[in-house]
Design a protein around this motif. Structure first.
Motif, short mmCIF file in Angstrom:
data_model
loop_
_atom_site.label_atom_id
_atom_site.label_comp_id
_atom_site.label_asym_id
_atom_site.label_seq_id
_atom_site.Cartn_x
_atom_site.Cartn_y
_atom_site.Cartn_z
N TRP A 190 0.87 -1.18 0.00
CA TRP A 190 0.00 0.00 0.00
C TRP A 190 0.90 1.23 0.00
CZ3 TRP A 190 -5.30 0.20 -0.26
CH2 TRP A 190 -6.00 -1.00 -0.05
N GLU A 191 0.70 2.12 -0.93
CA GLU A 191 1.53 3.31 -1.05
C GLU A 191 0.80 4.53 -0.52
OE1 GLU A 191 3.84 6.06 -4.41
OE2 GLU A 191 2.92 4.15 -4.97
N LEU A 192 1.45 5.22 0.41
CA LEU A 192 0.93 6.48 0.93
C LEU A 192 1.66 7.63 0.24
CD1 LEU A 192 0.90 5.70 4.76
CD2 LEU A 192 -1.12 6.26 3.40
N SER A 193 0.92 8.61 -0.24
CA SER A 193 1.52 9.79 -0.86
C SER A 193 0.83 11.04 -0.31
CB SER A 193 1.42 9.74 -2.38
OG SER A 193 0.09 9.56 -2.80
N LYS A 194 1.64 12.04 -0.01
CA LYS A 194 1.16 13.23 0.69
C LYS A 194 0.20 14.04 -0.18
CE LYS A 194 4.14 15.46 3.32
NZ LYS A 194 5.29 16.33 3.66
N PHE A 195 -0.87 14.50 0.43
CA PHE A 195 -1.84 15.40 -0.20
C PHE A 195 -1.15 16.71 -0.59
CE2 PHE A 195 -5.59 18.39 0.68
CZ PHE A 195 -6.15 18.20 -0.58
N ALA A 196 -1.53 17.27 -1.75
CA ALA A 196 -0.87 18.48 -2.25
C ALA A 196 -0.95 19.63 -1.26
CB ALA A 196 -1.50 18.89 -3.59
N LYS A 197 -2.04 19.73 -0.51
CA LYS A 197 -2.21 20.81 0.47
C LYS A 197 -2.01 20.29 1.89
CE LYS A 197 -5.35 23.51 -2.45
NZ LYS A 197 -6.69 24.17 -2.54
N TYR A 198 -1.01 19.43 2.04
CA TYR A 198 -0.76 18.77 3.32
C TYR A 198 -0.55 19.77 4.45
CZ TYR A 198 1.50 15.94 6.91
OH TYR A 198 1.83 15.34 8.10
N ASP A 199 0.26 20.79 4.21
CA ASP A 199 0.56 21.76 5.27
C ASP A 199 -0.70 22.44 5.78
OD1 ASP A 199 3.23 21.13 5.13
OD2 ASP A 199 3.76 22.82 3.84
N GLU A 200 -1.59 22.78 4.86
CA GLU A 200 -2.86 23.40 5.26
C GLU A 200 -3.71 22.40 6.05
OE1 GLU A 200 -4.95 25.16 1.98
OE2 GLU A 200 -3.10 25.98 1.12
N SER A 201 -3.71 21.16 5.58
CA SER A 201 -4.49 20.13 6.27
C SER A 201 -3.95 19.87 7.67
CB SER A 201 -4.47 18.83 5.46
OG SER A 201 -5.15 18.97 4.24
N LYS A 202 -2.63 19.80 7.79
CA LYS A 202 -2.04 19.56 9.11
C LYS A 202 -2.38 20.69 10.07
CE LYS A 202 2.32 18.51 11.45
NZ LYS A 202 3.77 18.26 11.30
N ALA A 203 -2.32 21.90 9.59
CA ALA A 203 -2.67 23.06 10.43
C ALA A 203 -4.13 22.99 10.86
CB ALA A 203 -2.39 24.36 9.68
N ALA A 204 -5.00 22.58 9.94
CA ALA A 204 -6.42 22.47 10.27
C ALA A 204 -6.65 21.40 11.33
CB ALA A 204 -7.22 22.15 9.00
#
Length: 280
Positions: free
Chosen positions: A27-41
């Motif tokens: 199973w491959e995990l790849s970071k969401f393009a707006k990861y930084d925004e998501s992490k902050a949320a």
């Protein structure tokens, strides 16, 4: 290919990509393009997509193979939730997935905001090592150890709205483990405390002292955390008991699920002293 957007998955070191090796394949995990925004949320009390997860399995491989992969999503999501202290789930398929998710499985955590989380691993490498062991142990251990209800109820404890709410959920985890111990030992006459002590001995971890039981009994019978046989006199004393209980639970899960040693002791009294309490 089958794949999903994963909600609320935060991993130490914020890796761009990771591979989880499972029985059905990678199973491959790849970071969401707006990861930084998501992490902050997520840190600020919201829910958000953080990673995409996908497997090379497709409908061309047959329904049985696809079902095996889909079934592995349960231990992947519950394992990630347990390791991070967050409600990690999926509610949407990737656009190009062969299998479209119409409704999330009832076995998956429900989406809920739980803050920044509290990991029991310290690196992305440790995260992969432990979650792969969790997924590998799931077929043989999940039913025997009641890990499905333990993992979900663990999240319920962390998502509490008061110290009393937390402690009822946390000690219910021990009640479930006590019932498992009665079944494994064949001794239905074990008291709650004796069963938890027996479980400690069976899996090779340090036992809890009586404070967890005395504080629980007072909460149930008297409607308050302090009093009765519990010698504690303030929120600090209760918080020490809570931290010991949750660290014991980590040791227990790591032992019965063959996860190896706990990489990070994640709970201290500071994690509970700020909880609202209506009975103290």
């Amino acid at each position: 290919m089958i794949g999903f957007w994963v909600v609320n998955l935060l991993i130490p070191e914020d890796p761009d990509e990771l591979i989880i090796k499972a029985i059905s394949g990678d199973w491959e995990l790849s970071k969401f393009a707006k990861y930084d925004e998501s992490k902050a949320a997520i840190t600020n009390g919201q829910c958000a997509h953080t990673y995409a997860i996908e497997s090379a399995v497709s409908m061309d491989d047959g329904a049985a193979v696809c079902d095996l992969s889909l079934n592995e999503m349960t231990p992947i999501l519950l394992g990630a939730s347990y390791l991070s202290g967050l409600s990690v789930t999926a509610k949407m398929s990737l656009p190009y997935s062969d299998v479209m998710l119409m409704q999330p499985s009832d076995h998956w955590p429900r989406e809920r905001a739980m803050g920044p989380g509290n990991h029991c691993v310290t690196s992305s490498q440790e995260f992969i090592e432990v979650i792969e062991k969790f997924v590998a142990s799931w077929p043989g251990k999940a039913s025997q150890e009641k890990m499905l209800i333990l993992a979900h109820h663990y999240l319920d404890a962390l998502a509490c709205w008061s110290f009393e709410d937390f402690y009822l959920s946390a000690t219910t985890l021990l009640q479930i483990i006590a019932a498992t111990e009665e079944r494994i030992t064949g001794n239905s006459n074990l008291s709650y405390f004796a069963a938890v002590q027996s479980a400690s001995q069976r899996v090779g971890i340090s036992p809890l002292n009586r404070d967890f039981k005395d504080m629980r009994n007072n909460l149930i019978h008297e409607g308050k955390l302090l009093g009765g046989r519990f010698a504690g006199t303030d929120v600090e004393a209760c918080s020490i008991v809570a931290a010991d209980l949750m660290n014991w639970f980590d040791e227990y899960v790591h032992s019965v699920m063959n996860l190896g040693p706990v990489r990070r002791k994640r709970y201290s009294k500071r994690d509970f002293m700020s909880l609202n309490s209506y009975s103290m």
